[in-house]
Design a protein around this motif. Structure first.
Motif, mmCIF file in Angstrom:
data_model
loop_
_atom_site.group_PDB
_atom_site.id
_atom_site.type_symbol
_atom_site.label_atom_id
_atom_site.label_comp_id
_atom_site.label_asym_id
_atom_site.label_seq_id
_atom_site.Cartn_x
_atom_site.Cartn_y
_atom_site.Cartn_z
ATOM 1 N N ALA A 139 0.829 -1.208 0.000
ATOM 2 C CA ALA A 139 0.000 0.000 0.000
ATOM 3 C C ALA A 139 0.861 1.255 0.000
ATOM 4 N N ASN A 140 1.908 1.268 0.811
ATOM 5 C CA ASN A 140 2.794 2.426 0.839
ATOM 6 C C ASN A 140 3.534 2.599 -0.483
ATOM 7 N N MET A 141 3.926 1.488 -1.087
ATOM 8 C CA MET A 141 4.637 1.570 -2.361
ATOM 9 C C MET A 141 3.724 2.083 -3.475
ATOM 10 N N ILE A 142 2.456 1.700 -3.445
ATOM 11 C CA ILE A 142 1.505 2.169 -4.465
ATOM 12 C C ILE A 142 1.371 3.691 -4.395
ATOM 13 N N THR A 143 1.128 4.219 -3.197
ATOM 14 C CA THR A 143 0.908 5.657 -3.078
ATOM 15 C C THR A 143 2.186 6.446 -3.327
ATOM 16 N N LEU A 144 3.308 5.998 -2.771
ATOM 17 C CA LEU A 144 4.548 6.740 -2.939
ATOM 18 C C LEU A 144 5.007 6.706 -4.399
ATOM 19 N N GLY A 145 4.866 5.548 -5.055
ATOM 20 C CA GLY A 145 5.237 5.453 -6.461
ATOM 21 C C GLY A 145 4.349 6.298 -7.352
ATOM 22 N N THR A 146 3.046 6.328 -7.048
ATOM 23 C CA THR A 146 2.128 7.174 -7.811
ATOM 24 C C THR A 146 2.493 8.644 -7.665
ATOM 25 N N LEU A 147 2.761 9.059 -6.434
ATOM 26 C CA LEU A 147 3.137 10.447 -6.196
ATOM 27 C C LEU A 147 4.432 10.803 -6.913
ATOM 28 N N LEU A 148 5.403 9.906 -6.884
ATOM 29 C CA LEU A 148 6.675 10.164 -7.560
ATOM 30 C C LEU A 148 6.477 10.299 -9.070
ATOM 31 N N LEU A 149 5.694 9.411 -9.670
ATOM 32 C CA LEU A 149 5.462 9.490 -11.110
ATOM 33 C C LEU A 149 4.712 10.765 -11.482
ATOM 34 N N LEU A 150 3.821 11.216 -10.622
ATOM 35 C CA LEU A 150 3.113 12.472 -10.902
ATOM 36 C C LEU A 150 4.066 13.661 -10.892
ATOM 37 N N GLN A 151 5.216 13.520 -10.236
ATOM 38 C CA GLN A 151 6.247 14.564 -10.278
ATOM 39 C C GLN A 151 7.126 14.448 -11.514
#
Length: 418
Positions: A260-272
């Protein structure tokens, strides 16, 4: 990393020079190791730190030394060793009692570690996990449908990132998904770096009691799930009921909290990084997605307080001697930024071959559920960006509550809009 290791004959650092650990992450660069963490790497592959009072374990920063030590049987994973470097403030009343049983084979050494691990590893083989891809895809589409039909903005953690791995691991274990709020709340307390020892103990006791009840049910009415398999091993005398419960707690906790943490953190990183996000969104090549996931795992390294061990005997490495009884902290987030292995390591590049990363550890204790985590990430990232091509963060990056207070890094909430 790029530094000359001191020799073992060099004078030890004075107590005043020993850096405190763990250093705080930087809110300026929340995806990167903190400047203080990078300073540790400049001191050499191994350096002493001060953690929780007078404890002075070794920190290992370089990729090669970490890989070697994670495969070294002279390092013990047992939490009960007096020198074990706890990732959270130890409970003085139980400082050396350990929680090895509580976390099952994670806190054990071979051969007992290998014996217990084999009882569950068959569920997580690449072949069996790959057969779950259509199911995970269906789940992902269903939760995205629900999110699109709900309020906008939405919290991606609660709408998508936490429910999908929770549902997947629930079905594998045979845990009723309708109990997800209960096990998610207690899991959050267990991985908190700031919760009191009493809070963590209570949360673990809650999960253990819950899993014990389920194991009891599986013993009399088995199904096609992992807890039922463990029940059969209890009946065969290969496993105690307490061991089965501990394994259930470990798999339930690890099966949803980390992913779950990897999903949100990876999504946020890609949005950057919209250029790299576009590649993930637009490709139909599974190899491109697989490479992207490995690079995100390398770059983010959500196990950000290190893997912990205790030396059983003296170990000579990188010009240093780790003495028997000393604690060792292996910092995967620095190994994954080692320029000798990953050129230009601070640059996110989803086309690079990042498969040498140590996000899942190495050696006999590497993460047993890593094939499942990879599958979930490979499905969720591209599906999310294809289904919602206008997805964006609904607040400033500085307003996002990062998990500086947990042993597994991520974000508490991720407000998104479309």
């Amino acid at each position: 990393m790029t530094s000359v290791p001191p020799t073992d004959t060099a004078p030890d650092t004075t107590p005043a020079e020993i850096p405190e650990f763990p250093p705080a992450r930087s809110a300026v660069c929340p995806f990167d190791p903190s400047p203080q963490m990078r300073d540790l790497a400049q001191r050499g592959p191994l350096t002493k730190v001060r953690s929780w009072g007078e404890s002075t374990p070794w920190v290992v920063t370089d990729h090669a030394e970490q890989k070697a030590l994670l495969a070294d049987a002279r390092l013990s994973a047992k939490f009960s060793h007096p020198g074990f470097p706890s990732p959270v403030a130890p409970d003085p009343a139980h400082q050396h009692a350990g929680n090895a049983t509580d976390l099952s084979f994670v806190g054990l050494d071979d051969p007992e570690h290998a014996r217990l691990r084999r009882m569950v590893s068959g569920v997580f083989t690449i072949k069996r996990v790959e057969a779950m891809r259509p199911v995970v895809q269906k789940m992902t589409d269903a939760f995205i449908d629900r999110m699109l039909d709900g309020p906008n903005p939405a919290d991606l953690v609660q709408a998508l990132a936490l429910p999908i791995p929770s549902l997947v691991i629930s079905e594998l274990l045979g845990v009723p998904y309708e109990d997800h709020a209960f096990f998610q709340s207690n899991s959050k307390d267990i991985v908190s770096a700031v919760a009191t020892p009493e809070t963590r103990q209570a949360a673990h006791a809650n999960l253990a009691q819950y899993l014990d009840h389920l194991v009891s049910e599986k013993l009399t009415s088995p199904g096609d799930d992992l807890l039922s398999q463990l029940g059969e091993q209890i009946k065969a005398g290969e496993l105690t009921r307490r061991q089965a419960v501990a394994m259930g707690v470990l798999l339930l906790l690890g099966g949803h909290e980390t992913t779950a943490n990897m999903i949100t953190l990876g999504t946020l990183l890609l949005l950057q990084h919209p250029d790299q996000l576009a590649v993930v969104r637009d490709t139909d090549d599974p190899k491109v997605i697989a490479f992207a996931v490995e690079e995100l795992l390398r770059y983010l390294s959500i196990v950000h307080l290190g893997r912990r061990r205790t030396a059983l005997e003296d170990i000579e490495i990188a010009g240093r001697t780790i003495r028997a009884g000393e604690g060792v902290i292996l910092l995967g987030e620095l190994a994954n930024r080692d320029p000798s292995v990953f050129p230009d390591p601070d640059r996110l590049d989803i086309t690079r071959d990042a498969r040498l990363h140590q996000a899942f550890g190495a050696g006999t204790h590497h993460c047993v559920g890593q094939p499942l985590a990879r599958l979930e990430l490979q499905v969720i990232y591209p599906t999310l960006f294809r289904r919602i091509p206008t997805l964006q963060v609904a607040t400033d990056l500085k307003e996002i509550p990062f998990k500086y207070d947990a042993v597994i890094y991520g974000v508490h909430q991720l407000p998104v809009t479309w």
